[in-house]
Design a protein around this motif. Sequence first.
Motif, PDB file in Angstrom:
ATOM      1  N   ILE A 258       0.840  -1.037   0.059  1.00  0.00           N
ATOM      2  CA  ILE A 258      -0.006   0.026  -0.059  1.00  0.00           C
ATOM      3  C   ILE A 258       1.009   1.302  -0.072  1.00  0.00           C
ATOM      4  N   ILE A 259       0.787   1.963  -0.985  1.00  0.00           N
ATOM      5  CA  ILE A 259       1.482   3.298  -1.208  1.00  0.00           C
ATOM      6  C   ILE A 259       0.833   4.428  -0.729  1.00  0.00           C
ATOM      7  N   PRO A 260       1.571   5.336   0.182  1.00  0.00           N
ATOM      8  CA  PRO A 260       1.047   6.341   0.703  1.00  0.00           C
ATOM      9  C   PRO A 260       0.938   7.580  -0.494  1.00  0.00           C
ATOM     10  N   LYS A 261      -0.182   8.433  -0.622  1.00  0.00           N
ATOM     11  CA  LYS A 261      -0.187   9.476  -1.325  1.00  0.00           C
ATOM     12  C   LYS A 261       0.886  10.484  -1.212  1.00  0.00           C
ATOM     13  N   TYR A 262       1.692  10.398   0.032  1.00  0.00           N
ATOM     14  CA  TYR A 262       2.772  11.571   0.556  1.00  0.00           C
ATOM     15  C   TYR A 262       3.750  10.923   1.062  1.00  0.00           C
ATOM     16  N   ILE A 263       4.936  11.424   0.673  1.00  0.00           N
ATOM     17  CA  ILE A 263       6.201  10.896   1.506  1.00  0.00           C
ATOM     18  C   ILE A 263       7.082  12.149   1.435  1.00  0.00           C
ATOM     19  N   PHE A 264       7.728  12.446   2.598  1.00  0.00           N
ATOM     20  CA  PHE A 264       8.495  13.577   2.946  1.00  0.00           C
ATOM     21  C   PHE A 264       7.648  14.948   2.493  1.00  0.00           C
ATOM     22  N   GLY A 265       6.190  14.813   2.671  1.00  0.00           N
ATOM     23  CA  GLY A 265       5.734  16.146   2.335  1.00  0.00           C
ATOM     24  C   GLY A 265       5.466  16.244   1.112  1.00  0.00           C
ATOM     25  N   LYS A 266       5.501  15.330   0.218  1.00  0.00           N
ATOM     26  CA  LYS A 266       5.394  15.651  -1.224  1.00  0.00           C
ATOM     27  C   LYS A 266       4.658  14.430  -1.690  1.00  0.00           C
ATOM     28  N   PRO A 267       3.800  14.717  -2.988  1.00  0.00           N
ATOM     29  CA  PRO A 267       2.997  13.513  -3.639  1.00  0.00           C
ATOM     30  C   PRO A 267       4.030  12.483  -3.896  1.00  0.00           C
ATOM     31  N   ILE A 268       4.152  11.204  -3.428  1.00  0.00           N
ATOM     32  CA  ILE A 268       5.028  10.229  -3.725  1.00  0.00           C
ATOM     33  C   ILE A 268       5.474  10.048  -5.218  1.00  0.00           C
ATOM     34  N   ASP A 269       4.718  10.241  -6.087  1.00  0.00           N
ATOM     35  CA  ASP A 269       4.923  10.313  -7.485  1.00  0.00           C
ATOM     36  C   ASP A 269       5.889  11.498  -8.126  1.00  0.00           C
ATOM     37  N   GLN A 270       6.133  12.423  -7.022  1.00  0.00           N
ATOM     38  CA  GLN A 270       7.161  13.538  -7.254  1.00  0.00           C
ATOM     39  C   GLN A 270       8.411  13.290  -6.973  1.00  0.00           C
ATOM     40  N   MET A 271       8.712  11.988  -6.344  1.00  0.00           N
ATOM     41  CA  MET A 271      10.037  11.714  -6.135  1.00  0.00           C
ATOM     42  C   MET A 271      10.837  11.373  -7.270  1.00  0.00           C
ATOM     43  N   ARG A 272      12.071  11.691  -7.149  1.00  0.00           N
ATOM     44  CA  ARG A 272      12.827  11.676  -8.254  1.00  0.00           C
ATOM     45  C   ARG A 272      13.100  10.096  -8.711  1.00  0.00           C
ATOM     46  N   ASN A 273      12.827  10.060 -10.214  1.00  0.00           N
ATOM     47  CA  ASN A 273      13.000   8.402 -10.589  1.00  0.00           C
ATOM     48  C   ASN A 273      13.541   8.538 -11.995  1.00  0.00           C
ATOM     49  N   ASP A 274      14.800   8.409 -12.040  1.00  0.00           N
ATOM     50  CA  ASP A 274      15.677   8.578 -13.209  1.00  0.00           C
ATOM     51  C   ASP A 274      15.862   7.137 -14.011  1.00  0.00           C
ATOM     52  N   PRO A 275      15.144   7.334 -15.310  1.00  0.00           N
ATOM     53  CA  PRO A 275      15.059   5.940 -16.136  1.00  0.00           C
ATOM     54  C   PRO A 275      16.447   5.200 -16.445  1.00  0.00           C
ATOM     55  N   ARG A 276      17.497   6.313 -16.097  1.00  0.00           N
ATOM     56  CA  ARG A 276      18.874   5.929 -16.573  1.00  0.00           C
ATOM     57  C   ARG A 276      19.663   4.827 -15.476  1.00  0.00           C
ATOM     58  N   ILE A 277      18.921   4.993 -14.084  1.00  0.00           N
ATOM     59  CA  ILE A 277      19.482   4.202 -13.204  1.00  0.00           C
ATOM     60  C   ILE A 277      18.684   2.868 -13.169  1.00  0.00           C
TER      61      ILE A 277
END
Length: 466
Positions: free
Chosen positions: A225-244
Amino acid sequence: MSHPPSENGRGGAAQLRRACIIGAGSSGIAAAKALHERGIPFDCFEKSDRVGGNWVFDNKNGMSAAYRDLFINTSRPRMQYSDFPMPESYPDFPHHTQIAAYFEDYVEHFGFGDAIAFQAGVQRASRRPDGVWRVELDTGETRLYDALLVANGHHWNPRWPEPAFPGVEGFTGQQLHAHSYRENSIFVGKRVVILGMGNSAMDIAVEASYVAERTYLAARQGVWIIPKYIFGKPIDQMRNDPRIPFKVRQRITQKLIRTYVGPPERYGLPKPNHRFGEAHPTISGRILDRIQHGTIVPKPNIASFDGTQVCFADGSAVEADVVVFCTGYKITFPFFDEDLISAPDNHIELWRRVWHPEIPNLFFIGLLQPLGAIMPLAEAQGAWVGDYLLGEYVPPPKRQMRAEIEADQRAMRRRYVASKRHTIQVDFDDYLYALAKERRAGRARARANGFRPPAPCLPSAATTAS
Ligand SMILES: Cc1cc2nc3c(=O)[nH]c(=O)nc-3n(C[C@H](O)[C@H](O)[C@H](O)COP(=O)(O)OP(=O)(O)OC[C@H]3O[C@@H](n4cnc5c(N)ncnc54)[C@H](O)[C@@H]3O)c2cc1C
Ligand SMILES: NC(=O)c1ccc[n+]([C@@H]2O[C@H](COP(=O)([O-])OP(=O)(O)OC[C@H]3O[C@@H](n4cnc5c(N)ncnc54)[C@H](OP(=O)(O)O)[C@@H]3O)[C@@H](O)[C@H]2O)c1
């Protein structure tokens, strides 16, 4: 309804007689905008009396699953089209009315509304031996097209449990699928069982828990279950670099979720048999609270029904007045002959989720399940197809498409939990990144080809069938 080509100085458009788009939901309008800005003549047919598809509450097309209290679960920046931000006044996770208004504004802003024919459902789309698409409308009219873009959505045909649970036909309570759920007044004072662990089940269980006498949440397998927020930000705003590499990103996110939320078993939910990112994300900021308040009781899968009772796989049984099957959707194309295109058990093999390798003038828009939102991906797909129709992109040979499809299918099977809901998965950033790369490669092929557009199938001026 016909949309004149704009004067953008590109030679290709003149050669393509006309394209057809089926559907003016968020995917169809993204494709329409792409053709419009390239000066490609097209008609977009929409069953309903407005754009927005799923996001229009009580949509006249009868196809929307929106409930009165539906809010998006992909954040505003993630969901908005790249060149048309949602209003700053919108919250991070807007209400469905705001999302529907945004789609209306998009069409108005880019000025292609006159190319959309409303209350014009496509009844049949067939391909003649010369490649021309014959499109029959429920208005009685038949039209001919050089290219067909399908954007009819994939969350409107309910999938009920298959096979049906033993005894279900004798169940005395009310049964409904999540698709027809509208508001929680139907649960007031009732004993409610919700089946499923996707986002519909989370939202509907939470809504029931405020008014029902008891709410049970039944699951056949566990999910993270994924929360909507993490560290005060929408979780899908976390950096997600496809090159990693994905495995590295997966490990980091899994760790974050385990630290922040804890394992689902701690809440009485089944233990997931997979790691994060190996199932379509179940996002809820509220379900765990409601479970911990004792207002939702987790249960294993339903085993059978017995008159007034729902019986579960662990041998327990509860009295129930309402059961909501949140068991997903079927990918369906009612306008195609099944032997031309169909998606049995949601299985459909397309190159990059868009191209049919054997039918060069058929494209699917928005037919994917991202870890992220659909709209920016549909936007990129529309632009990609638009470039192809103009001659500014040339796809690789069919052989390569086939090989890539096979590799993709193998990778999806390896990664995802076996389920009919995991047949068209993509990772949002990775998909956009790979598409941008492919468009560059295809542009180089187009240059070598003299930017020659695909030959039209239609003889000039013939757009109406006799
Ligand atoms: C409850 C719910 C919540 C969701 N929340 C999110 C979210 O937060 N974020 C996200 O990214 N996705 C979400 N989704 C996924 C959803 O599929 C997309 O948000 C979006 O609606 C996809 O747009 P679409 O245009 O592909 O399909 P739709 O919205 O279904 O639109 C399809 C359009 O095609 C038209 N059409 C269909 N058949 C024909 C025909 N034969 N002739 C003419 N017109 C036709 C329909 O009338 C409709 O207007 C959610 C889905 C559900 C069910
Ligand atoms: N607020 C929001 O934004 C929101 C709300 C609702 C839905 N949505 C979106 O709408 C789409 C559809 O979501 P959904 O939740 O309706 O469907 P879904 O994601 O397909 O989930 C279906 C659930 O039902 C289970 N299931 C299916 N058949 C079953 C059976 N016979 N017995 C027991 N369990 C069964 C599945 O389990 P398995 O995994 O084992 O197959 C899964 O947990 C998704 O894209 C979702 O993100 C968004």
